[in-house]
Design an enzyme around this catalytic site. Sequence first.
Site, mmCIF file in Angstrom:
data_model
loop_
_atom_site.group_PDB
_atom_site.id
_atom_site.type_symbol
_atom_site.label_atom_id
_atom_site.label_comp_id
_atom_site.label_asym_id
_atom_site.label_seq_id
_atom_site.Cartn_x
_atom_site.Cartn_y
_atom_site.Cartn_z
ATOM 1 N N LEU A 155 0.828 -1.279 0.019
ATOM 2 C CA LEU A 155 -0.153 -0.092 0.018
ATOM 3 C C LEU A 155 0.955 1.113 0.159
ATOM 4 O O LEU A 155 0.812 2.204 -0.876
ATOM 5 C CB LEU A 155 -1.020 -0.087 1.313
ATOM 6 N N TYR A 156 1.982 1.202 0.961
ATOM 7 C CA TYR A 156 2.834 2.444 1.046
ATOM 8 C C TYR A 156 3.569 2.585 -0.346
ATOM 9 O O TYR A 156 3.482 3.753 -0.903
ATOM 10 C CB TYR A 156 3.707 1.829 2.251
ATOM 11 N N GLY A 157 4.126 1.492 -0.585
ATOM 12 C CA GLY A 157 4.939 1.532 -2.026
ATOM 13 C C GLY A 157 4.260 2.206 -3.320
ATOM 14 O O GLY A 157 4.516 2.740 -4.099
ATOM 15 N N SER A 159 1.482 3.908 -3.193
ATOM 16 C CA SER A 159 1.124 5.436 -3.068
ATOM 17 C C SER A 159 2.633 6.326 -3.596
ATOM 18 O O SER A 159 2.329 7.162 -4.202
ATOM 19 C CB SER A 159 0.824 5.838 -1.317
ATOM 20 N N LYS A 160 3.669 5.568 -3.229
ATOM 21 C CA LYS A 160 4.761 6.533 -3.637
ATOM 22 C C LYS A 160 4.986 6.288 -5.105
ATOM 23 O O LYS A 160 5.735 6.995 -5.589
ATOM 24 C CB LYS A 160 6.093 6.093 -2.763
#
Length: 248
Positions: A155-157, A159-160
């Site tokens: 999820l974090y990756g 978004s980035k």
Amino acid sequence: MATELSGRTALITGGNSGIGRATADALAALGATVVLAGRDAARGEQAARRIEEAGGTAYFLSADLHDEASARALAVRATGVTGQIDILVNSAGIFPFGPTEKTTEDAFDDVFAVNVKAPYFLVAELAPAMAARGHGAIINVTTMVAEFGASGMGLYGASKAALVLLTKSWAAEFGPSGVRVNAVSPGPTRTEGTAAMGEALDQLAAAGPAGRPGSAEEIGAAIAFLAGDAASFIHGAILPADGGRIAV
Ligand code: NAP
């Protein structure tokens, strides 16, 4: 004494902590007037005070960035404080890690709100004025895990990874008007935000040639390079500052 960024103004989101604060220190040391933004006012005021004590000029603005209105409002307030913003550093970010099956919809929305939507509308508010003046620099802070798959960091990756693509799109959109848009892609870095990871941060960093986590100052130096005129021919670049992790 005139220094490299004398007369320039910078807004640094996440400027009260970790990479953002180190970036604010670096830009202020080069002569920029810096506006730090974050939610924690006590930490923000302290960070600004430290810069002032070191001879720089710094302001702190409290802002909870999560949607278009909050992003545009911060941009307007920061412009009101300094007259104009020449450099925007999007460092505010959240990075909750965990299994996909345990991710709530609220957590999903929060990650994209802070990591993608807020930078998007800060750029929407500030880049046109930079373009009208014919110069400006925008630096987004992405991550090495936007470049490869890492369990529990999807999820974090993602978004980035959106911010990586936006960096290139904005370079195409605003570059012809003199606004350089680039990103720094850190590897594991010791900050307040990663303090709770303890040895897991060292393990994450062990796979890279440097074999250790970075410091916030090492990332701030890379961001400051992209903000300055030494990077005048660099547009749309994603600069890894990750101890070599994605290279090997
Ligand atoms: P940090 O110390 O936790 O700092 C995060 C900053 O984001 C804080 O200043 C925080 O302000 C701000 N922030 C979070 N949510 C916000 C919101 N809703 N509104 C406004 N500000 C908000 O983390 P860091 O390690 O320096 O990370 C900075 C950036 O680097 C992030 O974008 C992160 O994804 C990226 N990054 C970090 C690493 C690493 O290993 N540290 C690696 C790759 C990429 P408050 O504390 O006041 O809320």
